[in-house]
Write an enzyme that holds these catalytic residues in place. Sequence first.
Site, short mmCIF file in Angstrom:
data_model
loop_
_atom_site.label_atom_id
_atom_site.label_comp_id
_atom_site.label_asym_id
_atom_site.label_seq_id
_atom_site.Cartn_x
_atom_site.Cartn_y
_atom_site.Cartn_z
N MET A 38 0.82 -1.19 0.00
CA MET A 38 0.00 0.00 0.00
C MET A 38 0.86 1.25 0.00
O MET A 38 0.86 2.00 0.95
CB MET A 38 -0.98 -0.01 1.17
CG MET A 38 -0.38 -0.21 2.51
SD MET A 38 -1.69 -0.41 3.72
CE MET A 38 -0.71 -0.96 5.06
N PRO A 39 1.62 1.42 -1.08
CA PRO A 39 2.41 2.65 -1.12
C PRO A 39 1.59 3.84 -1.60
O PRO A 39 0.64 3.71 -2.36
CB PRO A 39 3.53 2.33 -2.10
CG PRO A 39 2.94 1.33 -3.00
CD PRO A 39 1.97 0.52 -2.16
N LEU A 40 1.98 4.99 -1.11
CA LEU A 40 1.52 6.28 -1.62
C LEU A 40 2.77 6.98 -2.10
O LEU A 40 3.75 7.11 -1.35
CB LEU A 40 0.84 7.09 -0.51
CG LEU A 40 0.60 8.56 -0.82
CD1 LEU A 40 -0.39 8.72 -1.96
CD2 LEU A 40 0.12 9.29 0.42
N THR A 78 5.79 6.33 0.49
CA THR A 78 5.41 5.90 1.83
C THR A 78 4.77 4.53 1.68
O THR A 78 3.79 4.39 0.94
CB THR A 78 4.42 6.88 2.48
OG1 THR A 78 5.01 8.18 2.52
CG2 THR A 78 4.05 6.43 3.89
#
Length: 129
Positions: A1-3, A72
């Site tokens: 779940m990267p941003l 992130t």
Amino acid sequence: MPLTRIVLQEGRSEQALRTLSTLLHDTLVAEFAVPPDDCFQVIETLPAGRLIYDRHYLTGARSDNFILFLITAGKPRSREQKQNLYRALAARLHEALGIHPDDVMIVIQFNTAEEWSFGGGKMFVPEAL
């Protein structure tokens, strides 16, 4: 779940930005164990005077094509996965968009699932998947 926040100088076409987005996501899926439909990105284009960076710090030479990727991620990755991401993204950007590898800077930060809410005011709970 990267941003991922992608920061670069303004002036690139919408097609180039779409290509950049796709290359990043495809590389995250291939090298960073990201599910194919887990795509969250912010592309921020700035006037030349608003993106300030040293042109030679710890690399050859950065140009006006410099791109900063701030990733992130919600789960740790191995040293090998991080290195593979760095290499593959730089190579793909060079091949598809002519961006020199010295113009690619990537910073990764990790946090835990409880730092994420994907909507509804609810804390993300991986066990619920």
